[in-house]
Design a protein around this motif. Structure first.
Motif, PDB file in Angstrom:
ATOM      1  N   CYS A  72      15.651   2.599  -6.615  1.00  0.00           N
ATOM      2  CA  CYS A  72      14.986   3.189  -6.795  1.00  0.00           C
ATOM      3  C   CYS A  72      13.722   3.481  -8.442  1.00  0.00           C
ATOM      4  CB  CYS A  72      16.044   5.015  -6.603  1.00  0.00           C
ATOM      5  SG  CYS A  72      15.635   5.578  -4.696  1.00  0.00           S
ATOM      6  N   ASP A  75      11.952   1.509  -8.909  1.00  0.00           N
ATOM      7  CA  ASP A  75      10.356   1.760  -8.224  1.00  0.00           C
ATOM      8  C   ASP A  75       9.385   2.259 -10.005  1.00  0.00           C
ATOM      9  OD1 ASP A  75       8.058   3.582  -7.395  1.00  0.00           O
ATOM     10  OD2 ASP A  75       9.236   3.559  -5.371  1.00  0.00           O
ATOM     11  N   CYS A  93      14.363   9.204  -2.879  1.00  0.00           N
ATOM     12  CA  CYS A  93      14.155   8.270  -2.642  1.00  0.00           C
ATOM     13  C   CYS A  93      15.831   7.559  -2.718  1.00  0.00           C
ATOM     14  CB  CYS A  93      14.080   7.338  -4.057  1.00  0.00           C
ATOM     15  SG  CYS A  93      13.738   5.729  -4.311  1.00  0.00           S
ATOM     16  N   LYS A  96      16.595   8.354   1.213  1.00  0.00           N
ATOM     17  CA  LYS A  96      16.429   7.071   2.514  1.00  0.00           C
ATOM     18  C   LYS A  96      17.195   6.122   3.237  1.00  0.00           C
ATOM     19  CE  LYS A  96      11.509   7.490   0.120  1.00  0.00           C
ATOM     20  NZ  LYS A  96      10.694   6.999  -0.316  1.00  0.00           N
TER      21      LYS A  96
END
Length: 96
Positions: A72, A75, A93, A96
């Protein structure tokens, strides 16, 4: 004539058996299927992020919280956000 018919039948049986076996050999293995799925899921990832994701995806173990955090944080969107927007993005994030 019976010999010719017998040989033809035997030849046909062998040919059908070999073609059926060839079709079975071409079916992807469980690992190949898993690799294809992981590659599809890793689309757009690069470098260490992709490497960490693929390692986790291909293992049977669930992803660790630490690896999720790394992914995450890597990203591009997370790098540009600040404050509450970043908190909200990281929360989604990590779910998930």
């Amino acid at each position: 004539m019976k010999k010719l018919l017998s040989l033809t039948t035997l030849g046909l049986a062998l040919a059908l058996g070999l073609s059926a076996q060839a079709a079975e050999d071409k079916a992807p293995t469980k690992q190949q299927s898993k690799m294809a799925t992981c590659n599809k899921d890793a689309d757009g990832m690069k470098g260490d992020e992709r490497k960490a994701f693929m390692k986790t995806c291909l293992s049977n173990k669930p992803e660790t919280q630490q690896n999720k955090m790394k992914a995450c944080n890597a990203d591009e969107k997370a790098k540009t956000l600040k404050g509450d927007e970043r908190k909200a993005f990281m929360s989604e994030c990590l779910k998930k």
